[in-house]
Scaffold this motif. Structure first.
Motif, PDB file in Angstrom:
ATOM      1  N   ALA A  61       0.821  -1.362   0.115  1.00  0.00           N
ATOM      2  CA  ALA A  61      -0.057   0.002  -0.103  1.00  0.00           C
ATOM      3  C   ALA A  61       0.845   1.314  -0.196  1.00  0.00           C
ATOM      4  N   LEU A  62       1.378   1.295  -1.074  1.00  0.00           N
ATOM      5  CA  LEU A  62       2.329   2.687  -1.277  1.00  0.00           C
ATOM      6  C   LEU A  62       2.242   2.914  -2.687  1.00  0.00           C
ATOM      7  N   VAL A  63       2.632   4.498  -2.859  1.00  0.00           N
ATOM      8  CA  VAL A  63       2.811   4.926  -4.415  1.00  0.00           C
ATOM      9  C   VAL A  63       3.952   5.866  -4.111  1.00  0.00           C
ATOM     10  N   GLY A  64       4.828   5.707  -5.083  1.00  0.00           N
ATOM     11  CA  GLY A  64       6.146   6.192  -5.374  1.00  0.00           C
ATOM     12  C   GLY A  64       7.226   5.757  -4.485  1.00  0.00           C
ATOM     13  N   GLY A  65       7.227   4.319  -3.928  1.00  0.00           N
ATOM     14  CA  GLY A  65       7.991   3.782  -3.139  1.00  0.00           C
ATOM     15  C   GLY A  65       9.537   3.512  -4.212  1.00  0.00           C
ATOM     16  N   PRO A  66      10.375   2.763  -3.522  1.00  0.00           N
ATOM     17  CA  PRO A  66      11.390   2.204  -4.199  1.00  0.00           C
ATOM     18  C   PRO A  66      11.041   1.413  -5.549  1.00  0.00           C
ATOM     19  N   ALA A  67      10.423   0.690  -5.336  1.00  0.00           N
ATOM     20  CA  ALA A  67       9.853  -0.092  -6.598  1.00  0.00           C
ATOM     21  C   ALA A  67       9.471   0.915  -7.615  1.00  0.00           C
ATOM     22  N   GLU A  68       8.963   1.881  -7.540  1.00  0.00           N
ATOM     23  CA  GLU A  68       8.476   3.169  -8.532  1.00  0.00           C
ATOM     24  C   GLU A  68       9.669   4.075  -8.744  1.00  0.00           C
ATOM     25  N   GLY A  69      10.768   3.835  -8.125  1.00  0.00           N
ATOM     26  CA  GLY A  69      12.051   4.744  -8.403  1.00  0.00           C
ATOM     27  C   GLY A  69      11.813   5.844  -7.328  1.00  0.00           C
TER      28      GLY A  69
ATOM     29  N   PRO B 238      -6.969   5.681  13.874  1.00  0.00           N
ATOM     30  CA  PRO B 238      -7.283   4.436  13.236  1.00  0.00           C
ATOM     31  C   PRO B 238      -7.607   4.355  11.942  1.00  0.00           C
ATOM     32  N   GLY B 239      -7.814   5.452  11.172  1.00  0.00           N
ATOM     33  CA  GLY B 239      -7.725   5.443   9.762  1.00  0.00           C
ATOM     34  C   GLY B 239      -6.571   6.165   9.209  1.00  0.00           C
ATOM     35  N   TRP B 240      -6.652   6.482   7.896  1.00  0.00           N
ATOM     36  CA  TRP B 240      -5.519   7.143   7.245  1.00  0.00           C
ATOM     37  C   TRP B 240      -5.425   8.561   7.725  1.00  0.00           C
ATOM     38  N   ALA B 241      -4.371   9.277   7.531  1.00  0.00           N
ATOM     39  CA  ALA B 241      -4.221  10.699   7.861  1.00  0.00           C
ATOM     40  C   ALA B 241      -3.288  11.586   6.798  1.00  0.00           C
ATOM     41  N   LEU B 242      -3.139  12.819   6.836  1.00  0.00           N
ATOM     42  CA  LEU B 242      -2.321  13.577   6.137  1.00  0.00           C
ATOM     43  C   LEU B 242      -1.765  14.354   6.821  1.00  0.00           C
TER      44      LEU B 242
ATOM     45  N   VAL C  38       2.979   4.364   8.396  1.00  0.00           N
ATOM     46  CA  VAL C  38       4.028   4.050   7.357  1.00  0.00           C
ATOM     47  C   VAL C  38       3.402   5.219   6.127  1.00  0.00           C
ATOM     48  N   VAL C  39       4.424   5.661   5.822  1.00  0.00           N
ATOM     49  CA  VAL C  39       4.426   6.941   4.599  1.00  0.00           C
ATOM     50  C   VAL C  39       4.117   6.422   3.337  1.00  0.00           C
ATOM     51  N   ALA C  40       2.725   6.395   2.729  1.00  0.00           N
ATOM     52  CA  ALA C  40       2.267   5.511   1.590  1.00  0.00           C
ATOM     53  C   ALA C  40       2.318   6.564   0.351  1.00  0.00           C
ATOM     54  N   TRP C  41       2.384   7.990   0.667  1.00  0.00           N
ATOM     55  CA  TRP C  41       2.567   8.898  -0.393  1.00  0.00           C
ATOM     56  C   TRP C  41       3.314  10.040   0.101  1.00  0.00           C
ATOM     57  N   ARG C  42       4.091  10.834  -0.672  1.00  0.00           N
ATOM     58  CA  ARG C  42       4.693  12.275  -0.394  1.00  0.00           C
ATOM     59  C   ARG C  42       4.378  12.737  -1.582  1.00  0.00           C
ATOM     60  N   GLY C  43       3.947  14.160  -1.670  1.00  0.00           N
ATOM     61  CA  GLY C  43       4.076  15.101  -2.686  1.00  0.00           C
ATOM     62  C   GLY C  43       3.347  16.410  -2.333  1.00  0.00           C
ATOM     63  N   THR C  44       3.068  17.052  -3.270  1.00  0.00           N
ATOM     64  CA  THR C  44       2.933  18.652  -3.228  1.00  0.00           C
ATOM     65  C   THR C  44       1.418  18.830  -3.580  1.00  0.00           C
ATOM     66  N   ASP C  45       0.634  18.029  -4.432  1.00  0.00           N
ATOM     67  CA  ASP C  45      -0.707  17.927  -5.177  1.00  0.00           C
ATOM     68  C   ASP C  45      -1.700  17.603  -4.176  1.00  0.00           C
TER      69      ASP C  45
ATOM     70  N   GLY D  19       2.878  17.383   1.494  1.00  0.00           N
ATOM     71  CA  GLY D  19       2.041  16.316   2.249  1.00  0.00           C
ATOM     72  C   GLY D  19       2.767  15.075   2.332  1.00  0.00           C
ATOM     73  N   LEU D  20       2.429  14.495   3.376  1.00  0.00           N
ATOM     74  CA  LEU D  20       2.595  12.894   3.363  1.00  0.00           C
ATOM     75  C   LEU D  20       1.302  12.165   3.616  1.00  0.00           C
ATOM     76  N   LEU D  21       0.582  11.130   3.049  1.00  0.00           N
ATOM     77  CA  LEU D  21      -0.173  10.275   3.335  1.00  0.00           C
ATOM     78  C   LEU D  21       0.220   9.222   4.198  1.00  0.00           C
ATOM     79  N   LEU D  22      -0.433   8.962   5.540  1.00  0.00           N
ATOM     80  CA  LEU D  22      -0.071   7.897   6.214  1.00  0.00           C
ATOM     81  C   LEU D  22      -0.849   6.946   6.367  1.00  0.00           C
ATOM     82  N   ARG D  23      -0.564   5.711   6.188  1.00  0.00           N
ATOM     83  CA  ARG D  23      -1.256   4.395   6.712  1.00  0.00           C
ATOM     84  C   ARG D  23      -1.816   4.401   8.010  1.00  0.00           C
ATOM     85  N   PRO D  24      -2.608   3.604   8.664  1.00  0.00           N
ATOM     86  CA  PRO D  24      -3.261   3.592   9.811  1.00  0.00           C
ATOM     87  C   PRO D  24      -1.765   2.967  10.731  1.00  0.00           C
TER      88      PRO D  24
END
Length: 121
Positions: free
Chosen positions: A13-21, A59-63, A100-107, A92-97
């Motif tokens: 459950a990640l976007v933009g992690g090591p597997a995506e460069g 208990p849910g996702w947070a930003l 763990v950082v699932a996404w990081r960006g500016t949009d 911003g950082l999208l945090l899983r419950p």
């Protein structure tokens, strides 16, 4: 992956992690920076040391954002304004419950789309 006391999950459950460069967590130095796939670095958020960055998830996702939270508000998800050394202005950082950082960006619109993609692949 174990990295100097930390970890980095390269898939799932990640976007933009090591597997995506994305950035890879260093294995020789302990330098947590809120990279995708790693746990959000611990920083105290108040002078009394009663609230930490690791208290933001669940208990849910947070930003977490280094910006005006109103710009990021979407879908009732908590938005936390942070002034910490690892988060740059406008970012911003999208945090899983599990913090763990699932996404990081500016949009702000991308964070909502990413969350939807991760919850409903």
């Amino acid at each position: 992956m174990l990295a100097a006391g930390g970890f980095q999950d390269p898939a799932g459950a990640l976007v933009g992690g090591p597997a995506e460069g994305g950035e890879v967590e260093p294995v020789t130095d302990f330098a947590p920076a809120g990279r995708v796939g790693t746990r959000i670095p611990h920083r105290w958020l108040d002078a009394d040391h009663t609230l930490s960055t690791v208290d933001l998830g669940g208990p849910g996702w947070a930003l977490a954002v280094a910006d005006d939270p109103r710009r990021w508000q979407q879908g009732g998800r908590p938005v936390h304004r942070l002034d910490v050394d690892f988060l740059h202005a406008g970012e911003g950082l999208l945090l899983r419950p599990d913090d763990v950082v699932a996404w990081r960006g500016t949009d702000p619109t991308t964070s909502a789309a990413v969350r939807g993609k991760l919850l409903h692949p």
